[in-house]
Design an enzyme around this catalytic site. Sequence first.
Site, PDB file in Angstrom:
ATOM      1  N   LYS A 268      10.173   8.377  -3.522  1.00 48.10           N
ATOM      2  CA  LYS A 268       9.092   7.486  -3.562  1.00 48.10           C
ATOM      3  C   LYS A 268       9.285   7.110  -5.178  1.00 48.10           C
ATOM      4  CE  LYS A 268       4.327   5.932  -3.557  1.00 48.10           C
ATOM      5  NZ  LYS A 268       2.838   6.113  -3.255  1.00 48.10           N
ATOM      6  N   ASP A 273       1.415   1.617  -9.143  1.00 46.90           N
ATOM      7  CA  ASP A 273       0.738   1.618  -7.797  1.00 46.90           C
ATOM      8  C   ASP A 273      -0.716   0.852  -8.202  1.00 46.90           C
ATOM      9  OD1 ASP A 273      -0.157   1.100  -5.458  1.00 46.90           O
ATOM     10  OD2 ASP A 273      -0.347   3.368  -5.218  1.00 46.90           O
ATOM     11  N   LYS A 280      -6.879  -1.120  -6.128  1.00 45.86           N
ATOM     12  CA  LYS A 280      -7.490   0.533  -6.695  1.00 45.86           C
ATOM     13  C   LYS A 280      -8.693   0.171  -7.392  1.00 45.86           C
ATOM     14  CE  LYS A 280      -3.584   3.357  -5.966  1.00 45.86           C
ATOM     15  NZ  LYS A 280      -4.141   4.292  -4.855  1.00 45.86           N
ATOM     16  N   ASP A 291       3.341   7.423 -10.014  1.00 47.03           N
ATOM     17  CA  ASP A 291       3.750   7.161  -8.596  1.00 47.03           C
ATOM     18  C   ASP A 291       5.289   6.937  -8.236  1.00 47.03           C
ATOM     19  OD1 ASP A 291       2.354   7.061  -6.055  1.00 47.03           O
ATOM     20  OD2 ASP A 291       2.340   5.026  -5.931  1.00 47.03           O
ATOM     21  N   ASP A 350      -2.340  -0.765  -0.025  1.00 51.30           N
ATOM     22  CA  ASP A 350      -2.290   0.355  -1.042  1.00 51.30           C
ATOM     23  C   ASP A 350      -1.621   1.518  -0.309  1.00 51.30           C
ATOM     24  OD1 ASP A 350      -2.683   1.747  -3.579  1.00 51.30           O
ATOM     25  OD2 ASP A 350      -5.051   2.219  -3.014  1.00 51.30           O
ATOM     26  N   GLU A 352       1.473   1.824   0.299  1.00 49.46           N
ATOM     27  CA  GLU A 352       2.734   1.131   0.121  1.00 49.46           C
ATOM     28  C   GLU A 352       3.888   2.292  -0.040  1.00 49.46           C
ATOM     29  OE1 GLU A 352       0.898   2.208  -2.068  1.00 49.46           O
ATOM     30  OE2 GLU A 352       2.320   3.016  -3.439  1.00 49.46           O
ATOM     31  N   ARG A 354       4.533   4.553   2.095  1.00 47.28           N
ATOM     32  CA  ARG A 354       5.352   4.806   3.579  1.00 47.28           C
ATOM     33  C   ARG A 354       6.235   3.422   3.760  1.00 47.28           C
ATOM     34  NH1 ARG A 354      -0.529   5.621   6.163  1.00 47.28           N
ATOM     35  NH2 ARG A 354      -0.955   6.293   3.857  1.00 47.28           N
TER      36      ARG A 354
END
Length: 494
Positions: A268, A273, A280, A291, A350, A352, A354
């Site tokens: 990833k 993020d 968030k 992230d 959020d 994201e 996956r």
Amino acid sequence: MEFFVTLAGPAKQRTACAIVGVYDKGTLSAAAEELDKRIGGRIARLVKRGDLRGKQGDLVMLADLTGAPVERVVVVGLGGRNSFKRKQYRKALASALGAVARTSAKDAVSYLGVDGVGDADAYAATRIAVEVVGNSQYRIPDHKTANKRQKPTLLKFGIAVSGRGDRGNAERAIGHGEGIVAGMGLMRDLANQPANVCTPGYLAKAARNLAQQHRKIKVRVLNEAECRRLQMGSFLSVTRGTHEPAYLIVLEYNGGTRGEAPTALIGKGVTFDTGGISLKPPPGMDEMKFDMSGAASVLGTFKAVATMDLPLNLVGVVPACENMPSGHATKPGDIVKSMSGQTIEVLNTDAEGRLILCDAITYARRFKPEVMIDIATLTGACVVALGNHLSGLFSNDDELAAALEEAGRRADDRAWHMPLGDEYGEQLKSNFADFANVAGREGGAITAACFLAKFTDGLKWAHLDVAGTAYLTGAQKGSTGRPVPLLVDYLLNK
Ligand code: BES
Ligand code: MN
Ligand code: ZN
């Protein structure tokens, strides 16, 4: 840093600093005893006087020695002889290194493993020493303008082993340890950079640098237009809100025989993020620069494997992008089509990770990998479940899960085998698309893994959720380099 193995005791081995241990109740280790005889009993005298009891953390330095070819001795407390295991060994060596670092010594030799480390053979103990010493020299690539921290003065480090038969294993361990340290260093350098430096383009550049440094690594970087042609609608839906170009970075390491099925590592690479439209809350949002730790761990593992010149084939797939809110950003309720053809209702922008990983997993299939392992700071729920100590491990193959768990144990980079199951997968039901990208708060780490599992069919796959382990917060804020040790150990034992 240069490492070497020595069979000579401290009475014979010339060094600027010998590191020897004392067990609790003042029992000298064999090396301490040998040295003590030559230097007039100075260590024993400290014990007798009550200044050195051998408890974990005790530390004394002696200098101006005559009788042995050592300029200094760092005596470190090891605790109970029977409870002296790899954890205590790591701690004792780390505190000794702190003392060595405050001197001008350019070289040192550690005798801490000579009497044996409870749960480590000569190979394991030596590899641990290389990791501890190597990582102690890591410096955050900070952007501070004043007080540029000096380079470490220690240049050469000897690791003493007891038996002749251990030399070969210890030398092999040095090579492996150096590879792991190099890989962790690269991962940490990338993850510690702020998101305005470490952009998707920066990760692509880092991958290209790797290919330049290592003949067996090849890199291909796909831009957004190429990803669109591949119909990666899910990946591209995440990058819509940002001005920063997204890339799919594809690495290949060919050290094995031609045609041998590779291991695929998928990382990833969300370089920041914000949560997107499902924004968030502000506290701790800066940590979302980490992230991309999964991506960084893939590059780090490639670095390690290439440094060690391992005889295997590896593929890396890194979807790299930012998750930002804007007038173009994907909105909750939007439906996207993944490269696999399956449609996804984006209930929460959020979730994201996956969304980018599913297309990367589908892409990785073209390499016909023997196994696929994805690495991601995927869920806060995993941090709630396991804290900062263990990574979450999910797999559709129990043998693969066991091998990764075992690798984590050997490398002191543990992961905990978590469940998958239809019950959890069903929580992803959507009235509007094949499934949704979130499934409520309960079992959040598991439902995230179930989402990814929908894109793996027929292939052996494992997922490491490293949201709690890839970086530390608070005063220790920074990348840990995990799970590079686990991944490298897994590959070493293949
Ligand atoms: N990158 C986060 C996960 C994360 C959280 C990593 C905390 C490290 C620390 C991920 O993209 C995310 O936001 N996940 C959501 C999923 C939820 C919306 C289903 C989460 O965990 O809150
Ligand atoms: Mn998120
Ligand atoms: Zn994320």
